[in-house]
Write an enzyme that holds these catalytic residues in place. Structure first.
Site, PDB file in Angstrom:
ATOM      1  N   SER A 180      -0.961   1.032  -5.190  1.00 55.35           N
ATOM      2  CA  SER A 180      -0.043   1.671  -6.113  1.00 55.35           C
ATOM      3  C   SER A 180      -0.397   3.147  -6.333  1.00 55.35           C
ATOM      4  CB  SER A 180      -0.005   0.897  -7.432  1.00 55.35           C
ATOM      5  OG  SER A 180       1.049   1.333  -8.241  1.00 55.35           O
ATOM      6  N   ASP A 388       9.005  -5.171  -2.623  1.00 47.64           N
ATOM      7  CA  ASP A 388       8.654  -4.205  -3.661  1.00 47.64           C
ATOM      8  C   ASP A 388       9.722  -3.125  -3.722  1.00 47.64           C
ATOM      9  OD1 ASP A 388       7.487  -2.397  -5.398  1.00 47.64           O
ATOM     10  OD2 ASP A 388       5.948  -1.738  -3.976  1.00 47.64           O
ATOM     11  N   HIS A 441       4.946  -5.704  -5.270  1.00 44.91           N
ATOM     12  CA  HIS A 441       4.010  -4.623  -5.544  1.00 44.91           C
ATOM     13  C   HIS A 441       2.627  -5.217  -5.791  1.00 44.91           C
ATOM     14  CE1 HIS A 441       3.426  -0.415  -6.362  1.00 44.91           C
ATOM     15  NE2 HIS A 441       2.806  -0.663  -7.501  1.00 44.91           N
TER      16      HIS A 441
END
Length: 464
Positions: A180, A388, A441
């Site tokens: 991330s 994601d 994610h």
């Protein structure tokens, strides 16, 4: 009482000019509240002082490899945010424990072993970074201003000091990993390490490469990739996509005209009810027993905060956020803090992700760091959960193509137990890209077995 690890006198003499203070406290944790019996792996927690006066104390969890600690790789794991605790990577992604996902009844949440922990084959340090993340704290102001560059330098300093205090791991292959928002800071960290190696700074770190999952890399490319991704996943119509593509001329992050703005508004309306982190799951309230205003920074929080603010204060059982909520009840328990050797009075309410950091967003794109590091011979694995919508894989593919590396092994499926687990492509300069089929994610959170297989193959220098 945390004990200070004995440090080799000769190493101290060599490094005294670099680090006049070498404050590294560490404690072995044999039992954890919520887990039945002694831990079947070696867990160490501690603090490393960073900054000019070591006023910033970065907390860490270290798990020795269950296979061969002396030979297996050493991995430093950076969680995104910025401001999300290393505990999140430990318990939800690649660490040896996870929470039993059961309704909370007021007692301490229970922990269980994770079958596909990456610590089966590697030593991993999970760090709470930057300062005021997780259990990390500062003896200075709580308004300590951090940022992409400063926090990256402090992580580098942390790692060098940690290895001085743990010289038995200096020869292990070193990899830096994260997901991330770490896509912004991790390449800076690796760049700092590589420059230190080239300059001959002691100790010489045995850096081999890095790996990043669903990484924020270029704010414009990643920030606008939701449009082609939404079309590819059938979330917007062909007509709306073609109109948006034409009016915005491919730039979906910075609308340059009224028609582009209107088209983007229509696209965002189509996906407003979609869980951005994992498009197959329902939207749930943000995870915090005491919800705070989320309008601010973080993983594109400015863009998704409106969807996260629900009138219901807590997620319901069955939501992934409910599972994450268990960390708050666990980490705020006095017996847990005692077991982890948390210094009393340093942290009040524990937050899985601190959204109120005083933080400067300095790096808009880390692509140049990737180009520099891979052409210097460092290995890189970039992977993306293909469900994601927060940082879609199509944006990751776009910046990777911008490196203009030749293709060594073209697009193909990779499999686990005879089933397609994703798709991969290998480039020159030791760069591998992979998707993880059905993951969102922070891909290991959704596909433990597949991501473990991917990591095992790559870290062993085998094709995916």
């Amino acid at each position: 009482m945390a004990r200070l690890q004995p440090i080799s006198v000769c190493i101290l003499m060599v490094l005294s000019s670099y680090y006049p203070r070498l404050t590294v406290s560490q404690s072995t944790v044999r039992y954890l509240p919520g887990f039945s019996g002694p831990l079947p792996f070696r867990l160490e927690t501690g603090y490393v002082g960073v900054g000019d006066l070591e006023e910033n104390q970065l907390f860490y969890y270290f798990v020795e490899s269950e296979k061969s600690p002396k030979e297996d790789p050493l991995v430093l794991w950076l969680v995104g945010g910025p401001g999300c605790s290393g505990w999140s990577g430990f318990v939800y992604e690649v660490g040896p424990l996870s929470f039993e996902n059961v309704p909370y009844n007021g007692s301490l949440p229970t922990l269980k072993l994770r079958k596909h922990s990456w610590t089966k084959i590697s030593n991993i340090i999970f760090i709470d970074s930057p300062v005021w993340t997780g259990f990390s704290y500062s003896s200075g102001s709580k308004e300590y201003l951090n940022g992409d560059i400063k926090s990256s330098k402090e992580v580098h300093q942390f790692l060098r000091k940690w290895l001085i205090a743990h010289p038995q791991f200096l020869s292990n292959p070193l990899y830096i990993a994260g997901e991330s928002y770490s896509g912004i800071t991790l390449p800076v960290v690796v760049h700092e390490i590589a420059n230190g190696i080239d300059a001959g700074h002691e100790p010489i770190l045995n850096l081999k490469g890095y790996l990043l999952g669903n990484p924020l890399t270029n704010r414009v490319i990643d920030g606008g990739s939701f449009v082609p991704y939404a079309r590819g996943m059938g979330l917007v119509s062909d007509e709306l996509y073609e109109s948006t593509k034409k009016s915005c001329r491919g730039d979906y992050k910075r609308p340059s005209n009224f028609k582009c703005s209107k088209d983007l508004e229509a696209v965002k309306k189509c996906i407003a009810g979609i869980n951005k982190k994992y498009i197959l799951e329902p939207q749930c309230p943000i995870t915090s027993p005491k919800p705070k205003d989320t309008v601010g920074h973080g993983r594109f929080l400015k863009e998704i905060s409106r969807e996260l603010l629900f009138p219901d204060p807590l997620p319901t059982f069955g939501c992934r956020e409910y599972w994450q909520l268990l960390s708050y009840y666990w980490a705020d328990d006095a017996s847990v803090r005692k077991a982890l050797h948390i210094r009393e009075g340093t942290i009040g309410e524990w937050l899985r992700c601190n959204r109120e950091l005083a933080y400067v967003y300095e790096v808009n794109s880390s692509v140049k760091y990737h180009l520099n590091l891979t052409t210097r011979g460092y290995r890189a694995l970039i992977y993306s959960g293909d469900h994601d919508l927060l940082i879609p894989f199509v944006g990751t593919e776009t910046w990777i193509r911008s490196l203009n590396f030749s293709i060594v092994d073209d697009w193909r499926p990779w499999a686990v137990d005879g089933q397609v687990a994703g798709y991969t492509r290998t480039y020159s300069n030791n760069l591998t890209f992979a998707t993880v089929k059905g993951a969102g994610h922070t891909a290991p959170e959704y596909k433990h077995k597949e991501c473990f297989a991917m990591f095992h193959r790559w870290i062993s220098h085998n094709p995916l």
